[in-house]
Scaffold this active site. Structure first.
Site, PDB file in Angstrom:
ATOM      1  N   LYS A 117       0.813  -1.227   0.000  1.00 28.69           N
ATOM      2  CA  LYS A 117       0.000   0.000   0.000  1.00 28.69           C
ATOM      3  C   LYS A 117       0.840   1.268   0.000  1.00 28.69           C
ATOM      4  CE  LYS A 117      -4.530  -1.354   1.246  1.00 28.69           C
ATOM      5  NZ  LYS A 117      -5.823  -0.870   1.623  1.00 28.69           N
ATOM      6  N   LYS A 159      -5.771   8.802  13.507  1.00 27.88           N
ATOM      7  CA  LYS A 159      -5.509   7.368  13.672  1.00 27.88           C
ATOM      8  C   LYS A 159      -4.263   7.155  14.517  1.00 27.88           C
ATOM      9  CE  LYS A 159      -7.347   5.727   9.232  1.00 27.88           C
ATOM     10  NZ  LYS A 159      -6.972   5.062   7.973  1.00 27.88           N
ATOM     11  N   GLY A 165      -6.955  -2.012  12.473  1.00 25.40           N
ATOM     12  CA  GLY A 165      -8.309  -2.539  12.609  1.00 25.40           C
ATOM     13  C   GLY A 165      -9.316  -1.491  13.038  1.00 25.40           C
ATOM     14  N   GLY A 166      -9.036  -0.240  12.736  1.00 28.45           N
ATOM     15  CA  GLY A 166     -10.014   0.809  13.022  1.00 28.45           C
ATOM     16  C   GLY A 166     -10.016   1.270  14.466  1.00 28.45           C
ATOM     17  N   GLU A 201      -5.482  11.812   8.452  1.00 22.04           N
ATOM     18  CA  GLU A 201      -5.844  11.520   7.075  1.00 22.04           C
ATOM     19  C   GLU A 201      -7.170  12.208   6.801  1.00 22.04           C
ATOM     20  OE1 GLU A 201      -4.873   7.313   5.703  1.00 22.04           O
ATOM     21  OE2 GLU A 201      -7.039   7.403   5.425  1.00 22.04           O
ATOM     22  N   LYS A 237     -17.872  -6.929  -2.526  1.00 25.96           N
ATOM     23  CA  LYS A 237     -18.800  -6.337  -3.478  1.00 25.96           C
ATOM     24  C   LYS A 237     -19.922  -7.324  -3.759  1.00 25.96           C
ATOM     25  CE  LYS A 237     -14.769  -4.126  -5.464  1.00 25.96           C
ATOM     26  NZ  LYS A 237     -13.678  -4.323  -6.447  1.00 25.96           N
ATOM     27  N   GLU A 275      -8.353   1.191  -7.975  1.00 28.46           N
ATOM     28  CA  GLU A 275      -9.518   1.453  -7.138  1.00 28.46           C
ATOM     29  C   GLU A 275      -9.402   2.832  -6.487  1.00 28.46           C
ATOM     30  OE1 GLU A 275     -11.019  -2.981  -6.069  1.00 28.46           O
ATOM     31  OE2 GLU A 275      -9.937  -1.957  -4.473  1.00 28.46           O
ATOM     32  N   ARG A 293      -4.629  -7.927 -11.564  1.00 29.89           N
ATOM     33  CA  ARG A 293      -5.206  -9.181 -12.060  1.00 29.89           C
ATOM     34  C   ARG A 293      -6.550  -8.872 -12.696  1.00 29.89           C
ATOM     35  NH1 ARG A 293      -9.288  -9.069  -8.419  1.00 29.89           N
ATOM     36  NH2 ARG A 293      -8.719  -8.364  -6.346  1.00 29.89           N
ATOM     37  N   ARG A 339     -23.663 -10.712  -7.876  1.00 26.05           N
ATOM     38  CA  ARG A 339     -22.972 -11.952  -7.509  1.00 26.05           C
ATOM     39  C   ARG A 339     -23.968 -12.933  -6.905  1.00 26.05           C
ATOM     40  NH1 ARG A 339     -16.894 -10.409  -5.456  1.00 26.05           N
ATOM     41  NH2 ARG A 339     -16.610  -8.616  -6.844  1.00 26.05           N
TER      42      ARG A 339
END
Lengths: 460, 77
Positions: A117, A159, A165-166, A201, A237, A275, A293, A339
């Site tokens: 990332k 943060k 994990g939030g 952020e 999704k 994304e 991919r 889906r």
């Protein structure tokens, strides 16, 4: 050199999809399978099939040595990894190439760089692609925090530098908030992690998930326009669209251009997806990550652009330069994919594998069902619950939703519980029809009884 | 003696995590809503409840073994 014999290192509906694309190009197909997958549809369709290990994915589909050895033994000259499993494993891409075969995807170094990332964020910044603004590294004093927040813009998320994990995340709407909340966040981080370092952020409010499909040949790159995948449950999704009707023409053009800039700047080869989070209130988009991919939702792009993305991947991996010029890629109409998972929507989406009974598949212009099913197929419990994807294409979004409702009524899979009722409820929902949703919309809608109400109405 | 069947097909686990002891040991008291194991089905972990009361008499299914719906997992006296 064009691919002549392709090894498919995946399972389920994507393996079926890859076999079909390969066959259309006259490529021989060799399907990998675990002991639990010997009777899957892809095995029946492929020219040959090879068992690569036990049911447990770690010992079969994720076993690099076993997969590479099987592909090599079968005389394959290329390996398609599909999505999931080893699709974004740089060591796997490297091992396939070291064994003298083509890997249908980018170079190991690019998978590595984009999979990290922090590295991906740096690459995006270098290419001039907007990322979620934030502090560079940790902040230890409140004056510095206020200064950074003013640069980043409110609202800001506070943060814990050592967190995850939030945990300990706070949102400050104003500088006053920040001066009150930052010390709390520091104290909490100190107590929880023994480290009171924080970072800031920009908070993206009611974010919509927008992504851009790209194709590159290592030198040149084009985009195949955008998709919106904001309807998510547990970060998965469930419903995807092409295009994203929430965007203005100018924003769409800037977004797609930014994706091409990043793909070109890293010398991207193959199919990839960038994304982004999109904030409607400020009309701004922020790059979050790149998937190196093919994606589950690629068919919506294929429906609107007429491009066979798997075919393009195979051609690129076979050494062909990009065949498509940007000006030739013109999306038509609107496409939606839903889906179809083996899960019971009435019981908190409990997975529900079983034996497939009578199967009824809708057909017609603008209707496509990519799947792994046949009557009598015993769905194994060892892998994910995706059975297939129903895709519709129509001139407008409203017509696509209407077509989707009709197609869902014509789809039945006896013997298993599926997410078909969820999609029927979503297609009937006024907010979904109006396109008023974001990534945090579906879960509260479910918790608030959106689906239950629909199921009860249907029962009456 | 009552056998506790698997509610779903999947992979049975006797322990909450690989580095932890099994949910039950022989001789432990069992209440109806006690968890005696986990079944992993399609990447989701489902708790298996005893649904009976008594004294735990041992596991039948091995740890990390594939099971079918209805397969006996453990015994309760």
């Amino acid at each position: 050199m064009p691919i002549r014999r392709l090894f498919i290192a995946n399972r389920g509906e994507i393996a079926v999809r890859i076999i079909r694309a390969a066959r259309a190009l006259g490529i021989e197909t060799i399907q990998a399978h675990s002991e639990a997958d010997a009777d899957m549809l892809a095995v029946r369709l492929a020219d040959r099939a090879i068992c690569i290990g036990p049911a447990k994915a770690a010992d079969s589909y994720l076993n690099i040595a076993a997969v590479v050895a099987a592909a090599k033994d079968a005389g394959a000259d290329a390996v398609h990894p599909g999505y999931g499993f080893l699709a974004e494993s740089a060591p796997f891409a490297g091992a396939v190439r070291a064994a003298g075969m083509a890997f249908v995807g980018p170079a190991a170094e690019i998978i590595d760089a984009m999979g990290d990332k922090v590295a991906a964020r740096s690459a995006a910044i270098l290419a001039g692609v907007p990322v979620v603004p934030g502090s560079i590294g940790r902040i230890d004093d409140i004056e510095r925090a206020a200064q950074v927040a003013a640069e980043v813009g409110y609202p800001v998320m506070i943060k814990a530098a050592a967190g995850g994990g939030g945990r300990g995340i706070r949102v400050a709407e104003t500088e006053e908030d920040l001066r009150r909340l930052a010390p709390q966040a520091r104290a909490e981080a100190e107590a929880a992690f023994g480290d009171g370092g924080i970072y800031l952020e920009r908070a993206v409010r009611a974010p919509r998930h927008i992504e851009v499909q790209v194709l590159g040949d290592g030198t040149d790159a084009v985009h195949c326009h955008e998709r919106e995948c904001s309807l998510q449950r547990r970060r998965q999704k469930v419903w995807e669209e092409a295009g994203a009707t929430c965007l203005t023409e100018a924003t769409r053009a800037a977004l797609c251009a930014s994706a091409v800039a990043l793909a070109k700047s890293v010398g991207y080869s193959g199919a990839g997806t960038l994304e982004y989070l999109y904030e409607e209130a400020s009309d701004s988009f922020f790059f979050i990550e790149m998937n190196t991919r093919i994606q589950v939702e690629h068919p919506v792009t294929e429906m609107t652009t007429g491009i066979d993305l798997i075919e393009e991947m195979l051609r690129i991996a076979g050494g062909e330069p990009l065949r498509l010029r940007q000006s030739e890629i013109r999306p038509q109409g609107h496409a939606i994919e839903v889906r179809i998972n083996a899960e019971d929507p009435a019981r908190q989406f409990l997975p529900f594998p079983g034996r497939v009974g009578a199967l009824q598949i809708p057909e017609g212009a603008g209707i496509r069902f990519d799947h792994m099913l046949y009557e009598g197929y015993q769905i194994p419990p060892f892998y994910d619950s995706l059975l297939g994807k129903l895709i519709v294409h129509a001139p407008t979004r409203a017509e696509a939703i209407a077509k989707l409702s009709g197609a869902l009524s014509g789809l039945s899979i006896d013997g298993v519980k599926t997410t078909i009722p969820l999609h029927q409820a979503l297609a009937a929902d006024a907010e979904v029809r109006a396109g008023r949703f974001h990534t945090q919309w579906l879960e509260p809608w479910l918790a608030g009884g959106g689906l239950t109400r629909h199921l009860e109405q249907e029962a009456v | 003696m009552t056998e506790i069947p698997s509610p779903l097909p999947g992979t049975f686990y006797q322990k909450p995590a690989p580095d932890q002891p099994p949910f039950k040991a022989t001789g432990d008291a069992v209440a109806a809503d006690d968890t005696i194991g986990l079944v992993e089905v399609m990447k989701t972990f489902i708790e298996v409840k005893a649904e009976v009361t008594g004294s735990f008499a041992g596991y039948i299914a091995e740890d990390a073994a594939p099971v079918q719906a209805g397969d006996p997992l453990a015994k309760v006296k």
